[in-house]
Motif scaffolding. Sequence first.
Motif, PDB file in Angstrom:
ATOM      1  N   PHE A  55      56.687  55.729   1.331  1.00 56.18           N
ATOM      2  CA  PHE A  55      56.432  57.061   1.854  1.00 56.18           C
ATOM      3  C   PHE A  55      57.767  57.785   2.034  1.00 56.18           C
ATOM      4  CE2 PHE A  55      53.836  60.146   3.853  1.00 56.18           C
ATOM      5  CZ  PHE A  55      54.541  60.669   4.924  1.00 56.18           C
ATOM      6  N   ASP A  56      57.917  58.909   1.372  1.00 60.15           N
ATOM      7  CA  ASP A  56      59.149  59.687   1.481  1.00 60.15           C
ATOM      8  C   ASP A  56      58.905  60.888   2.381  1.00 60.15           C
ATOM      9  OD1 ASP A  56      60.342  59.315  -1.944  1.00 60.15           O
ATOM     10  OD2 ASP A  56      60.051  57.905  -0.323  1.00 60.15           O
ATOM     11  N   PHE A  57      59.868  61.179   3.240  1.00 61.73           N
ATOM     12  CA  PHE A  57      59.665  62.293   4.179  1.00 61.73           C
ATOM     13  C   PHE A  57      60.989  62.965   4.503  1.00 61.73           C
ATOM     14  CE2 PHE A  57      61.275  59.928   7.881  1.00 61.73           C
ATOM     15  CZ  PHE A  57      61.201  58.640   7.400  1.00 61.73           C
ATOM     16  N   SER A  58      60.876  64.242   4.853  1.00 58.15           N
ATOM     17  CA  SER A  58      62.078  64.990   5.193  1.00 58.15           C
ATOM     18  C   SER A  58      62.585  64.521   6.548  1.00 58.15           C
ATOM     19  CB  SER A  58      61.745  66.481   5.263  1.00 58.15           C
ATOM     20  OG  SER A  58      60.681  66.662   6.178  1.00 58.15           O
ATOM     21  N   CYS A  59      63.876  64.233   6.633  1.00 62.22           N
ATOM     22  CA  CYS A  59      64.433  63.777   7.906  1.00 62.22           C
ATOM     23  C   CYS A  59      65.942  63.730   7.727  1.00 62.22           C
ATOM     24  CB  CYS A  59      63.901  62.383   8.241  1.00 62.22           C
ATOM     25  SG  CYS A  59      64.515  61.737   9.802  1.00 62.22           S
ATOM     26  N   ASP A  60      66.666  64.182   8.772  1.00 65.68           N
ATOM     27  CA  ASP A  60      68.110  64.322   8.576  1.00 65.68           C
ATOM     28  C   ASP A  60      68.900  63.095   9.024  1.00 65.68           C
ATOM     29  OD1 ASP A  60      68.551  66.457  11.492  1.00 65.68           O
ATOM     30  OD2 ASP A  60      67.816  64.431  11.255  1.00 65.68           O
ATOM     31  N   HIS A  61      68.215  62.069   9.465  1.00 64.48           N
ATOM     32  CA  HIS A  61      68.988  60.901   9.912  1.00 64.48           C
ATOM     33  C   HIS A  61      68.269  59.595   9.589  1.00 64.48           C
ATOM     34  CE1 HIS A  61      66.117  61.495  13.218  1.00 64.48           C
ATOM     35  NE2 HIS A  61      66.270  60.211  13.461  1.00 64.48           N
ATOM     36  N   LYS A  62      69.081  58.541   9.590  1.00 67.38           N
ATOM     37  CA  LYS A  62      68.522  57.201   9.415  1.00 67.38           C
ATOM     38  C   LYS A  62      67.748  56.880  10.689  1.00 67.38           C
ATOM     39  CE  LYS A  62      70.292  52.470   8.862  1.00 67.38           C
ATOM     40  NZ  LYS A  62      69.211  52.007   8.002  1.00 67.38           N
ATOM     41  N   LEU A  63      66.529  56.392  10.548  1.00 66.64           N
ATOM     42  CA  LEU A  63      65.756  56.089  11.753  1.00 66.64           C
ATOM     43  C   LEU A  63      66.427  54.974  12.541  1.00 66.64           C
ATOM     44  CD1 LEU A  63      61.993  56.213  10.711  1.00 66.64           C
ATOM     45  CD2 LEU A  63      63.533  58.075  11.284  1.00 66.64           C
ATOM     46  N   THR A  64      66.420  55.091  13.852  1.00 68.02           N
ATOM     47  CA  THR A  64      66.968  54.014  14.681  1.00 68.02           C
ATOM     48  C   THR A  64      65.925  52.903  14.760  1.00 68.02           C
ATOM     49  OG1 THR A  64      65.968  54.893  16.680  1.00 68.02           O
ATOM     50  CG2 THR A  64      68.162  55.715  16.126  1.00 68.02           C
ATOM     51  N   ASP A  65      66.370  51.734  15.195  1.00 67.82           N
ATOM     52  CA  ASP A  65      65.422  50.619  15.337  1.00 67.82           C
ATOM     53  C   ASP A  65      64.285  50.999  16.274  1.00 67.82           C
ATOM     54  OD1 ASP A  65      67.822  47.886  15.128  1.00 67.82           O
ATOM     55  OD2 ASP A  65      66.848  49.142  13.627  1.00 67.82           O
ATOM     56  N   GLU A  66      64.667  51.740  17.329  1.00 69.22           N
ATOM     57  CA  GLU A  66      63.661  52.127  18.310  1.00 69.22           C
ATOM     58  C   GLU A  66      62.616  53.059  17.673  1.00 69.22           C
ATOM     59  OE1 GLU A  66      65.276  54.013  21.752  1.00 69.22           O
ATOM     60  OE2 GLU A  66      63.272  54.217  22.623  1.00 69.22           O
TER      61      GLU A  66
END
Length: 582
Positions: A478-489
């Motif tokens: 699943f690809d999605f717009s987002c400006d950062h790497k998701l944190t573990d949390e």
Amino acid sequence: MNLKDLYIDFFISKGHKQIPSAPVVPENDPSVLFNTAGMQPLIPYLMGQPHPYGTRLVDYQKCIRTNDLDSIGDKTHHTFFEMLGNWSLGDYFKEESINYSFEFLTKVLNIPINKLAVTVFKGEGNIPRDDVSAKVWKSLGIKEDRIAYLGKEDNFWIAGDSGPCGPDTEIFYFRSDDEIPQKFDPKDDRWVEIWNNVFMEFYKDNNGKITELPKKNVDTGMGYERVVAVLEGVTDNYLSSVWIDIVRKIEELSNYSYEENPASIRIIADHIRTAIFILGDEAGIKPSNTDQGYILRRLIRRAIRHAKKLEITDNNWEVIIANMIIEKYQKYYPELVKNKNVILDELTKEKNKFDKTLAKGLKEFEKITNHLDDNVLNKDLAFKLYDTYGFPIELTVELAKEKGIEVDQLGFKEKFKAHQELSRTASSGKFKGGLAGDSEKEIKYHTATHLLNAALKVVVNKNIHQKGSNITSERMRFDFSCDHKLTDEEKQKTEQLVNKWISEGLNVTVMEMSKEQALKSGAECMFIEKYPDIVTVYSIGDISKELCGGPHVKNTKELGNFKIIKEEASSAGVRRIKAILE
Ligand code: SER
């Protein structure tokens, strides 16, 4: 001496009988198209049926995995690979198994003990920590610092969703000239997994219920290509003795060096080798438009396209490469010699067939893609490339990606399946839903993408939008717009929220409405232009509403457990999540 011979001889000296590699197409297992692991042909025996060769077995097994064709072209992935394995069917268990592995690695392969580390099951759920394995490793001189205790995700093995399973202990080798750290960190990629010893004590049924097996078994697996590369000290498998002469030959036939275009050279080498093993198999698979035959066709056609990219002009290139590969493997796989004529004939036939339409299809592709309004190749155009020019969808996707264009793969898949069923019905005179198993899983993944889309908006940012998705029966992407790497949390919370919605048993409902109405109602959609005037909107409880062609499950509780396995960058400002349903 070849690693395969060393391995077989060693286990024969320990009372094992060598069994021949089973065909790549499973004989009595319709759940998979190809054998994907050494243990697969042995499942009935791991579940208690007596094996005619006894209770100690050893082999090298032809395996094929085609679920992640995208990664072929890198240094370490292959669609075909050989797995070395030894088994105890209710005979020896953890202690002897670990002792054998240790002796083979340190005495036969002469690997210094300081270069080894292991992982052991730490205990999870109602299955306790594997103290026996840890104790055996320590008794052999493996230091406590070199033992990592990990959970189910890493140290519990099962093939697919159900079947014989159990905790495993994995052996790692330090592949680097750097100083070897005292403490083993399984996340440090200088440590490479080389062997997996599974202690099969349990059976997991289709409902997830775990029971003890009547007899405890050992199932070990060692990836041949990887271990050869490790032993030869190269980090690129294609530079090991398994591949290097084939790589050099492709360089010679083409206008490019390996350094200039490693991916195309690897793809040709890999795909032609796999095609040879499928064609050389006793199952007699030929290129076709269904099941194994279609995978074969896709592999050959992708190799042909990359040969074109490398400007290979020798009209006999596929035969030259195939002859080299057959010669290399004939000692171990006599069926390749027996079926050599079929292999070469079929490769050439398929090449000639595709050569006729490839150039025209590429021209058509250029024409189509130069006139797109929205950077999306719709299902009808993708299907035209398939139907008229013989472009497997993956090829269209690959070409499109090179131009930054998306393909409506899900739409194509629906069209393709409808078409396939029609032609099956026509040719067999009856309806046959042969892909039912597959599509059911895909439908579940499809619903899971809607849940993930909704969860990301709650957990990460309400402005997140879907940028693409790709579903196989094995996983979702699943690809999605987002400006950062998701944190573990963030990942953890997203996963938890999706699972919460699954466990709440939300109903999935569908409604038809006009496009305007749908948008007004707040329904999420990826590319509004792509949809007709009257659209279908799928809602899940009151947490998600999306314009979508379906199909979907009826209730979220059908999905099982949702797990994110990877989060990575896809392109600028776009992140990608790979997830599975277990
Ligand atoms: N079945 C295990 C694996 O494939 C060990 O053979 O890794």
